[in-house]
Design a protein around this motif. Sequence first.
Motif, short mmCIF file in Angstrom:
data_model
loop_
_atom_site.label_atom_id
_atom_site.label_comp_id
_atom_site.label_asym_id
_atom_site.label_seq_id
_atom_site.Cartn_x
_atom_site.Cartn_y
_atom_site.Cartn_z
N PRO A 12 94.95 50.91 61.64
CA PRO A 12 93.31 50.86 61.45
C PRO A 12 93.98 50.14 60.34
O PRO A 12 94.16 50.84 59.41
N THR A 13 92.71 49.06 60.39
CA THR A 13 92.62 48.82 59.18
C THR A 13 91.28 48.75 58.58
O THR A 13 90.13 48.58 59.50
N GLN A 14 90.82 48.37 57.75
CA GLN A 14 89.35 48.36 56.81
C GLN A 14 88.88 47.14 56.72
O GLN A 14 89.15 47.04 55.93
N SER A 15 87.32 46.74 57.36
CA SER A 15 86.75 45.97 57.06
C SER A 15 86.94 45.61 55.22
O SER A 15 85.83 46.29 54.81
N THR A 16 86.89 44.34 55.22
CA THR A 16 86.76 44.59 52.86
C THR A 16 84.62 44.62 53.35
O THR A 16 84.44 44.94 52.55
N ALA A 17 84.24 43.95 54.72
CA ALA A 17 82.51 44.78 53.85
C ALA A 17 82.17 45.87 54.27
O ALA A 17 81.18 46.50 54.07
N LYS A 18 83.02 46.60 54.88
CA LYS A 18 82.97 48.19 54.74
C LYS A 18 82.92 48.62 53.49
O LYS A 18 82.58 50.02 53.54
N ARG A 19 83.45 48.48 52.89
CA ARG A 19 84.13 48.95 51.51
C ARG A 19 83.97 48.22 49.84
O ARG A 19 84.51 46.45 50.22
N PRO A 20 83.92 47.84 48.60
CA PRO A 20 83.61 47.08 47.47
C PRO A 20 84.92 46.79 47.31
O PRO A 20 85.65 47.54 47.18
N VAL A 21 85.48 45.17 47.56
CA VAL A 21 86.11 44.60 46.54
C VAL A 21 85.81 44.36 45.69
O VAL A 21 84.83 43.81 45.05
N LEU A 22 86.74 44.53 44.95
CA LEU A 22 87.21 44.40 43.11
C LEU A 22 87.02 42.71 42.95
O LEU A 22 88.27 41.74 43.36
N LEU A 23 86.63 42.29 42.22
CA LEU A 23 86.60 40.76 42.28
C LEU A 23 88.02 40.52 41.89
O LEU A 23 87.71 40.91 40.26
N GLU A 24 88.50 39.29 41.70
CA GLU A 24 89.28 39.29 40.85
C GLU A 24 88.81 37.87 39.77
O GLU A 24 87.65 37.03 40.18
N THR A 25 89.03 37.81 38.47
CA THR A 25 88.47 36.77 37.74
C THR A 25 89.35 35.19 37.67
O THR A 25 90.48 35.72 37.69
N PRO A 26 89.27 34.16 37.49
CA PRO A 26 90.06 32.97 37.26
C PRO A 26 90.50 33.10 35.86
O PRO A 26 90.53 34.07 34.86
N CYS A 27 92.29 32.86 35.86
CA CYS A 27 93.12 32.96 35.09
C CYS A 27 93.05 32.55 33.88
O CYS A 27 93.11 33.10 32.82
N ALA A 28 92.07 31.32 33.77
CA ALA A 28 91.88 30.39 32.43
C ALA A 28 90.90 29.97 32.83
O ALA A 28 90.45 29.22 34.41
N PRO A 29 89.53 30.31 31.92
CA PRO A 29 88.37 29.44 32.51
C PRO A 29 88.67 27.75 32.21
O PRO A 29 90.03 27.17 31.98
N VAL A 30 87.64 27.11 32.95
CA VAL A 30 87.83 25.65 32.82
C VAL A 30 87.60 24.77 31.31
O VAL A 30 86.38 25.64 31.56
N ALA A 31 87.94 24.35 31.24
CA ALA A 31 87.96 23.70 29.87
C ALA A 31 86.10 23.11 30.07
O ALA A 31 85.53 22.14 31.35
N LYS A 32 84.82 23.17 29.25
CA LYS A 32 83.88 22.84 29.71
C LYS A 32 83.60 21.70 28.99
O LYS A 32 84.22 21.45 27.57
N ARG A 33 82.80 20.41 29.47
CA ARG A 33 82.66 19.32 28.96
C ARG A 33 80.97 19.11 28.91
O ARG A 33 80.34 19.68 29.48
#
Length: 104
Positions: A12-33
């Motif tokens: 049995p698998t547990q749905s991600t909606a039933k438990r919090p999922v750690l959010l991934e941050t992007p590897c490198a931020p996009v260069a701001k213009r």
Amino acid sequence: MPAAALKPKPLPTQSTAKRPVLLETPCAPVAKRPLPPGRPREWYVTHNRRLKAMRLAIALLDSGVYLPDQASDETIRGTAELIGIHPPSRTTCHMVRSLMRHNR
């Protein structure tokens, strides 16, 4: 004996909606213009609000909140705190829900 009886049952698998999922941050931020100069102040406010709403909508979808009804103002503000941005206003929260509604 049927073939279905020979196959082992998957674990049995547990749905991600039933438990919090750690959010991934992007590897490198996009260069701001820099934003284009010479626009009215309201344009810049609206533009930045849309960007913030999109970031929040993506983070909510990544965490398992798929429906606008699941995204209360408190949920959106909690997600903003998790990803490290200032708490959104009621207007921005409304915009997040409308983005989630229109992207279905």
